[in-house]
Design a protein around this motif. Structure first.
Motif, PDB file in Angstrom:
ATOM      1  N   LEU A  38       1.214  -0.846  -0.227  1.00  0.00           N
ATOM      2  CA  LEU A  38       0.011   0.516   0.211  1.00  0.00           C
ATOM      3  C   LEU A  38       0.902   1.737   0.469  1.00  0.00           C
ATOM      4  O   LEU A  38       0.285   1.588  -0.717  1.00  0.00           O
ATOM      5  CB  LEU A  38      -1.292   0.517   1.143  1.00  0.00           C
ATOM      6  N   LEU A  48       0.806   4.208  -2.811  1.00  0.00           N
ATOM      7  CA  LEU A  48       0.328   5.254  -3.139  1.00  0.00           C
ATOM      8  C   LEU A  48       1.248   6.663  -3.099  1.00  0.00           C
ATOM      9  O   LEU A  48       1.292   7.479  -4.120  1.00  0.00           O
ATOM     10  CB  LEU A  48      -0.344   5.566  -1.711  1.00  0.00           C
ATOM     11  N   TRP A  55      -3.069  12.433  -3.859  1.00  0.00           N
ATOM     12  CA  TRP A  55      -3.763  11.121  -3.036  1.00  0.00           C
ATOM     13  C   TRP A  55      -3.899  10.768  -1.514  1.00  0.00           C
ATOM     14  O   TRP A  55      -2.613  11.466  -1.716  1.00  0.00           O
ATOM     15  CB  TRP A  55      -3.829   9.811  -3.779  1.00  0.00           C
ATOM     16  N   LYS A  56      -4.621  11.032  -1.111  1.00  0.00           N
ATOM     17  CA  LYS A  56      -4.385  10.401   0.377  1.00  0.00           C
ATOM     18  C   LYS A  56      -5.611   9.621   0.708  1.00  0.00           C
ATOM     19  O   LYS A  56      -6.368   9.323   0.022  1.00  0.00           O
ATOM     20  CB  LYS A  56      -5.088  11.960   1.276  1.00  0.00           C
ATOM     21  N   LEU A  57      -4.597   8.167   2.156  1.00  0.00           N
ATOM     22  CA  LEU A  57      -5.358   7.286   2.353  1.00  0.00           C
ATOM     23  C   LEU A  57      -6.353   8.044   2.995  1.00  0.00           C
ATOM     24  O   LEU A  57      -6.216   8.375   4.467  1.00  0.00           O
ATOM     25  CB  LEU A  57      -4.431   6.468   2.246  1.00  0.00           C
ATOM     26  N   TYR A  75      -8.422   1.476   4.226  1.00  0.00           N
ATOM     27  CA  TYR A  75      -8.278   0.512   3.181  1.00  0.00           C
ATOM     28  C   TYR A  75      -9.049  -0.853   3.862  1.00  0.00           C
ATOM     29  O   TYR A  75      -9.257  -0.333   4.818  1.00  0.00           O
ATOM     30  CB  TYR A  75      -6.994   0.671   3.375  1.00  0.00           C
TER      31      TYR A  75
END
Length: 76
Positions: A14, A18, A35-37, A40
């Protein structure tokens, strides 16, 4: 990234995924800002993870997921 837009994908790493998306090296993800998580899911079985990814891409599961994490997406 536009608000409410989700990227759904399978990966074994992961952090690396990212990092790749934010480096603008992917044709699809390079169109967006950072992009921001925000969410998940982890699976022991690769088969289960791929089945979940398919459900999220093909059906109502995507809508339900967006509703579940709506506030997180709006803050991004």
């Amino acid at each position: 990234m536009r608000r409410g837009n989700l990227y759904i994908g399978f990966t074994k790493d992961l952090r690396e995924r990212l990092k790749k998306h934010n480096s603008k090296s992917s044709r699809y993800t390079s169109r967006y800002d950072e992009w921001k998580l925000v969410y998940y899911e982890a699976y022991v079985s690769e088969k289960d993870a791929r089945e979940r990814e398919k459900r999220l891409k093909d059906g109502r599961a995507r809508y339900l997921l967006k509703q579940r994490i709506k506030h997180s997406i709006e803050e991004v």
